[in-house]
Design a protein around this motif. Structure first.
Motif, short mmCIF file in Angstrom:
data_model
loop_
_atom_site.label_atom_id
_atom_site.label_comp_id
_atom_site.label_asym_id
_atom_site.label_seq_id
_atom_site.Cartn_x
_atom_site.Cartn_y
_atom_site.Cartn_z
N PRO A 7 36.76 30.38 41.94
CA PRO A 7 38.02 31.12 42.08
C PRO A 7 39.16 30.20 42.47
O PRO A 7 39.01 29.30 43.30
N LEU A 10 42.20 30.95 46.09
CA LEU A 10 41.43 32.02 46.73
C LEU A 10 42.06 32.51 48.02
O LEU A 10 42.35 33.70 48.17
N SER A 13 45.72 34.02 47.52
CA SER A 13 45.82 35.31 46.82
C SER A 13 45.26 36.44 47.67
O SER A 13 45.86 37.53 47.75
N VAL A 14 44.14 36.22 48.33
CA VAL A 14 43.51 37.30 49.10
C VAL A 14 44.31 37.61 50.36
O VAL A 14 44.45 38.78 50.74
N ASP A 27 39.93 44.45 42.11
CA ASP A 27 39.86 43.11 41.53
C ASP A 27 39.74 43.34 40.03
O ASP A 27 38.68 43.69 39.52
N HIS A 35 36.72 36.18 44.22
CA HIS A 35 37.83 36.86 44.88
C HIS A 35 37.36 38.17 45.53
O HIS A 35 37.79 38.52 46.63
N THR A 36 36.47 38.89 44.83
CA THR A 36 35.98 40.16 45.38
C THR A 36 35.29 39.95 46.72
O THR A 36 35.51 40.70 47.67
N ALA A 38 35.77 37.62 48.87
CA ALA A 38 36.76 37.29 49.89
C ALA A 38 37.54 38.53 50.32
O ALA A 38 37.88 38.68 51.50
N ILE A 39 37.82 39.42 49.38
CA ILE A 39 38.50 40.68 49.73
C ILE A 39 37.61 41.51 50.65
O ILE A 39 38.05 42.01 51.70
N LEU A 119 44.49 42.76 42.39
CA LEU A 119 44.47 41.33 42.09
C LEU A 119 44.00 41.10 40.67
O LEU A 119 43.03 41.73 40.22
N ASP A 121 43.16 37.68 38.20
CA ASP A 121 43.06 36.23 37.96
C ASP A 121 42.87 36.08 36.45
O ASP A 121 41.76 36.22 35.94
N LEU A 320 50.63 31.61 41.12
CA LEU A 320 50.37 32.87 41.80
C LEU A 320 51.68 33.59 42.07
O LEU A 320 52.59 33.04 42.68
#
Length: 330
Positions: A7, A10, A13-14, A27, A35-36, A38-39, A119, A121, A320
């Motif tokens: 990612p 990372l 964005s999160v 996501d 990313h998921t 991390a969310i 989000l 990507d 971003l």
């Protein structure tokens, strides 16, 4: 997750996305779940993530978490799923209220505005680039010329180069790849396919070899492959529909966070945030203020740090952009 896709941006964005630890987030491009994950790490037990990916490879063996719902579909349909989700939330709330006081008052007003943040990507995953039989990369000389993100889709890159009229090939190469000499390149493809069907990445590379400058072959091939990939997956149209649907699916004050990798998609995202449409056409209200449902959180895009680019060269072109859904009375 990291084996499938590394990612990009990372942390940046999160941290921009998650403003409510018990909120509902999307996501839109799961891509292995970096990313998921991390969310989810920033959410409490009441938070949840709805993740989308049209590539079945991306969601096979995905992380297990009761707060995660995976949807195998194109992110352009996010609004449809958001409205369904909102209906289920409303029904659950009604059932809870009925159980509490015996009253029954089914909610009648449903809309898609359900997410606290979304989000996306954009672009191609590391797995897609690095898997030869997906045909996304010219690094594999005789890989099948495929490039479908959704393997169930009918149109492949081979179909494009073998069946599209020369004029349409020229348009795709010029518009989506910004290829110099697009007309001559389209002619070379047409001449090559008249001799034998172009089925592999090597076939394509040899067909246009005369237009690959020595020492800069990879730069031109990257543009050609990008153009074909965008056409095969209808990426620009999907992005436009996603931006429209995502905006309507955000709660007031919700965040839209998008990572782009080339100028075409970045321009669309920038225009949409500023004007509410991908063309950048401005409409003003009676007070002379541009009408857009979104407001940019930062004027300029956030770029990867040098350390991230050194560790992951595919981050070098990433940008971003962060926007927030305006309040209705603004």
């Amino acid at each position: 997750m990291s084996e499938y896709h590394i990612p990009v941006l990372l942390a940046e964005s999160v941290s921009a996305l998650v403003t409510n630890p018990d909120g509902t987030y999307a996501d839109a491009t799961f891509g292995g779940g970096g990313h998921t994950a991390a969310i989810l790490s920033r959410l409490n037990g009441d938070g949840r993530v709805i993740a989308f990916d049209r590539d079945i490879d991306a969601i096979q063996g995905a992380l297990k978490d009761p707060r995660l719902t995976l949807i195998h579909n194109n992110f352009r349909f996010i609004e449809n799923y958001a409205e369904q989700l909102n209906r289920s939330f409303a029904a659950a709330q009604d059932d809870k209220q009925q159980a509490a006081d015996g009253a029954f008052a089914r909610t009648e007003s449903f809309g898609p505005a359900v997410f606290d943040g979304i989000l996306a990507d954009l672009g191609v995953s590391s797995h897609q680039f690095d898997t030869a039989d997906r045909g996304f990369s010219f690094r594999f000389e005789d890989a099948p010329l495929d490039m479908r993100m959704n393997r169930e889709a009918a149109l492949s890159a081979a179909e494009v180069v073998n069946s599209y009229p020369e004029e349409e090939l020229e348009r795709i190469l010029r518009l989506y790849g910004e290829v110099d000499g697009a007309r001559n390149m389209a002619r070379l493809i047409r001449e090559a396919r008249a001799q034998a069907e172009i089925r592999t990445t090597g076939d394509l590379d040899r067909a246009i070899a005369r237009m690959l400058p020595k020492g800069a072959e990879h730069k031109v091939l990257a543009k050609v492959y990008q153009a074909l990939r965008i056409e095969v997956n209808q990426e620009m149209r999907s992005l436009e529909k996603f931006l429209e649907g995502a905006t309507r699916s955000l709660k007031e004050g919700g965040r839209l966070v998008v990572i782009t990798y080339h100028s075409l998609e970045d321009r669309m995202v920038k225009n949409f945030i500023k004007t509410g449409n991908v063309e950048g056409k401005t409409e003003e209200n009676i007070y002379g203020k541009v009408q857009s449902p979104l407001e940019a959180v930062s004027r300029k895009p956030i770029l990867p740090a040098e350390e991230e680019i050194a560790a992951n060269t595919r981050a070098r072109s990433a940008k971003l952009r962060i926007a927030e859904r305006r309040m209705q009375d603004e």
